[in-house]
Scaffold this active site. Sequence first.
Site, PDB file in Angstrom:
ATOM      1  N   CYS A 115     -17.953   4.540 -10.356  1.00 10.31           N
ATOM      2  CA  CYS A 115     -17.833   3.828  -9.069  1.00 10.31           C
ATOM      3  C   CYS A 115     -18.166   4.719  -7.879  1.00 10.31           C
ATOM      4  CB  CYS A 115     -16.416   3.277  -8.910  1.00 10.31           C
ATOM      5  SG  CYS A 115     -15.948   2.186 -10.256  1.00 10.31           S
ATOM      6  N   HIS A 262     -16.224   0.754  -1.790  1.00 11.12           N
ATOM      7  CA  HIS A 262     -16.661   0.345  -3.133  1.00 11.12           C
ATOM      8  C   HIS A 262     -15.929  -0.949  -3.482  1.00 11.12           C
ATOM      9  CE1 HIS A 262     -16.982  -0.108  -7.341  1.00 11.12           C
ATOM     10  NE2 HIS A 262     -15.767   0.343  -7.595  1.00 11.12           N
ATOM     11  N   ASN A 292     -17.219  -6.495  -9.491  1.00  5.97           N
ATOM     12  CA  ASN A 292     -17.314  -5.042  -9.312  1.00  5.97           C
ATOM     13  C   ASN A 292     -18.588  -4.569 -10.025  1.00  5.97           C
ATOM     14  OD1 ASN A 292     -17.115  -2.246  -9.741  1.00  5.97           O
ATOM     15  ND2 ASN A 292     -14.880  -2.304  -9.881  1.00  5.97           N
TER      16      ASN A 292
HETATM   17  N1  ACO Z   1      -6.712 -14.026 -16.921  1.00 10.77           N
HETATM   18  C1  ACO Z   1      -5.461 -14.449 -17.077  1.00 10.77           C
HETATM   19  N2  ACO Z   1      -4.426 -13.640 -17.367  1.00 10.77           N
HETATM   20  C2  ACO Z   1      -4.698 -12.338 -17.515  1.00 10.77           C
HETATM   21  C3  ACO Z   1      -5.991 -11.817 -17.355  1.00 10.77           C
HETATM   22  C4  ACO Z   1      -7.020 -12.722 -17.051  1.00 10.77           C
HETATM   23  N3  ACO Z   1      -8.296 -12.327 -16.872  1.00 10.77           N
HETATM   24  N4  ACO Z   1      -5.952 -10.481 -17.551  1.00 10.77           N
HETATM   25  C5  ACO Z   1      -4.665 -10.161 -17.804  1.00 10.77           C
HETATM   26  N5  ACO Z   1      -3.917 -11.276 -17.794  1.00 10.77           N
HETATM   27  C6  ACO Z   1      -2.496 -11.394 -18.021  1.00 10.77           C
HETATM   28  C7  ACO Z   1      -1.906 -10.254 -18.819  1.00 10.77           C
HETATM   29  O1  ACO Z   1      -2.070 -10.477 -20.179  1.00 10.77           O
HETATM   30  C8  ACO Z   1      -0.472 -10.261 -18.380  1.00 10.77           C
HETATM   31  O2  ACO Z   1       0.196 -11.281 -19.066  1.00 10.77           O
HETATM   32  P1  ACO Z   1       1.721 -11.075 -19.533  1.00 10.77           P
HETATM   33  O3  ACO Z   1       2.500 -10.889 -18.273  1.00 10.77           O
HETATM   34  O4  ACO Z   1       2.027 -12.352 -20.243  1.00 10.77           O
HETATM   35  O5  ACO Z   1       1.723  -9.865 -20.400  1.00 10.77           O
HETATM   36  C9  ACO Z   1      -0.544 -10.689 -16.923  1.00 10.77           C
HETATM   37  O6  ACO Z   1      -1.821 -11.329 -16.754  1.00 10.77           O
HETATM   38  C10 ACO Z   1      -0.455  -9.524 -15.966  1.00 10.77           C
HETATM   39  O7  ACO Z   1      -1.316  -8.492 -16.427  1.00 10.77           O
HETATM   40  P2  ACO Z   1      -1.453  -7.145 -15.680  1.00 10.77           P
HETATM   41  O8  ACO Z   1      -2.472  -6.313 -16.360  1.00 10.77           O
HETATM   42  O9  ACO Z   1      -0.103  -6.576 -15.428  1.00 10.77           O
HETATM   43  O10 ACO Z   1      -2.052  -7.677 -14.312  1.00 10.77           O
HETATM   44  P3  ACO Z   1      -2.134  -6.959 -12.949  1.00 10.77           P
HETATM   45  O11 ACO Z   1      -1.341  -7.700 -11.975  1.00 10.77           O
HETATM   46  O12 ACO Z   1      -1.959  -5.481 -13.059  1.00 10.77           O
HETATM   47  O13 ACO Z   1      -3.666  -7.220 -12.602  1.00 10.77           O
HETATM   48  C11 ACO Z   1      -5.724  -6.048 -12.525  1.00 10.77           C
HETATM   49  C12 ACO Z   1      -4.663  -6.688 -13.416  1.00 10.77           C
HETATM   50  C13 ACO Z   1      -6.389  -7.134 -11.683  1.00 10.77           C
HETATM   51  C14 ACO Z   1      -6.774  -5.405 -13.397  1.00 10.77           C
HETATM   52  C15 ACO Z   1      -5.010  -5.024 -11.612  1.00 10.77           C
HETATM   53  O14 ACO Z   1      -4.254  -4.118 -12.374  1.00 10.77           O
HETATM   54  C16 ACO Z   1      -5.985  -4.265 -10.800  1.00 10.77           C
HETATM   55  O15 ACO Z   1      -6.589  -4.806  -9.885  1.00 10.77           O
HETATM   56  N6  ACO Z   1      -6.105  -2.959 -11.042  1.00 10.77           N
HETATM   57  C17 ACO Z   1      -7.027  -2.154 -10.302  1.00 10.77           C
HETATM   58  C18 ACO Z   1      -8.126  -1.895 -11.171  1.00 10.77           C
HETATM   59  C19 ACO Z   1      -9.433  -2.158 -10.531  1.00 10.77           C
HETATM   60  O16 ACO Z   1      -9.592  -2.578  -9.433  1.00 10.77           O
HETATM   61  N7  ACO Z   1     -10.399  -1.864 -11.330  1.00 10.77           N
HETATM   62  C20 ACO Z   1     -11.702  -2.027 -10.923  1.00 10.77           C
HETATM   63  C21 ACO Z   1     -12.501  -1.067 -11.661  1.00 10.77           C
HETATM   64  S1  ACO Z   1     -12.077   0.521 -11.251  1.00 10.77           S
HETATM   65  C22 ACO Z   1     -12.712   0.796  -9.843  1.00 10.77           C
HETATM   66  O17 ACO Z   1     -13.740   0.291  -9.524  1.00 10.77           O
HETATM   67  C23 ACO Z   1     -11.921   1.609  -8.985  1.00 10.77           C
END
Ligand code: ACO
Length: 335
Positions: A115, A262, A292
């Site tokens: 990234c 980004h 992304n």
């Molecule tokens: N659709 C529906 N439900 C989902 C999905 C989906 N696509 N993905 C995960 N879930 C579910 C999980 O299974 C979990 O269910 P559970 O509670 O029954 O176990 C629930 O949603 C919550 O999952 P988490 O992983 O805890 O969700 P979180 O709120 O952390 O969101 C996310 C996930 C969006 C990835 C978040 O952690 C995030 O934004 N992290 C930052 C990472 C990022 O931005 N990465 C981009 C790439 S890196 C970069 O460019 C910097």
Amino acid sequence: MYTTKITGLGSFVPEQIVTNDDLAKIMDTNDAWIQERTGIKERRHIKKGDGNSTATMGAEAAKIAIERAGLTPDDIDMIIFATLSPDMYFPGCGVQVQELLGMKTIPALDVRNQCSGFIYGVSVADQFIKTGMYTNIVVIGSENHSGGLDMTTRGRSVSVIFGDGAGAAVLTRNETATQGILSTHLHSEGSYAKELSLMGPSTGHWVPELIAEDPKEEIPYFPYMNGQLVFKNAVVRFSEAINEGLQANGLEASAIDMLIPHQANLRIAQFIQKKFGLSDDQVFNNIQKYGNTTAASIPIALTEAWEAGKIKEGDLVVLAAFGSGFTWGSAMIEW
Ligand code: ACO
């Protein structure tokens, strides 16, 4: 020392639009979850047979940037290509662009900083130009994520986030003024290398094909992301990188005319916007349309902001990124 100016911008995305509802047809997800967590409404995916690859998309974006700089491929002294999804494990995509655009036998350097790749590329180009070695360098960020994602419910927390596309900028020696790149700031922290990583082999052997061959295979071939840890680190490192750039130039956040973060996650960008007290006019986001796109996200966003007339001569433009590595950085530019 010379200064370095951005003289041309271009972007290219594949035609196929994949909406959140499209993803909900192939995995257990839904539009509300994706939009609420990430801000993403749709992304582009390469369609099998449409002729696009990381290198070709990068070449298309570069072609536009070079033309807008008023140059031809013959005027370019160096190619810097940032990607985490190269067409081949080796050689890198830079040499493919050299061939695709019929360029002279100029140097082609591939950057592997995910990234943050575009900012790393801009920083490298700036050093070559400032010192007088080269006059025009094209910096490209391009990604073909779609073929290598786990498009089943198992992979949903990663695969809904990423999209395909490319962006490019031509960086040119500024002979007459100080205007241009004011400073760049780069960092890394390898202790988190595995927290956002793809352990498997190259994109020449797509993961779904490997799994089709051996359904019992466990999956180091798909990207892994510790989402919450990435989120927590991203908001801290984005802020540090922007602050570092402001301090190095004796500037306050209020001086920022345009921040291009980004496009990792809209929630991260909104957090940063609030933290620095920036208005909607001072930050540009397009993750809603493209997801992304990793190394491509900043040059695509920069191109679109410029095309929309949101960047004017003399503006303070700040680029900031955080991503896998972890790596992060910023670039401060007087446009
Ligand atoms: N659709 C529906 N439900 C989902 C999905 C989906 N696509 N993905 C995960 N879930 C579910 C999980 O299974 C979990 O269910 P559970 O509670 O029954 O176990 C629930 O949603 C919550 O999952 P988490 O992983 O805890 O969700 P979180 O709120 O952390 O969101 C996310 C996930 C969006 C990835 C978040 O952690 C995030 O934004 N992290 C930052 C990472 C990022 O931005 N990465 C981009 C790439 S890196 C970069 O460019 C910097």
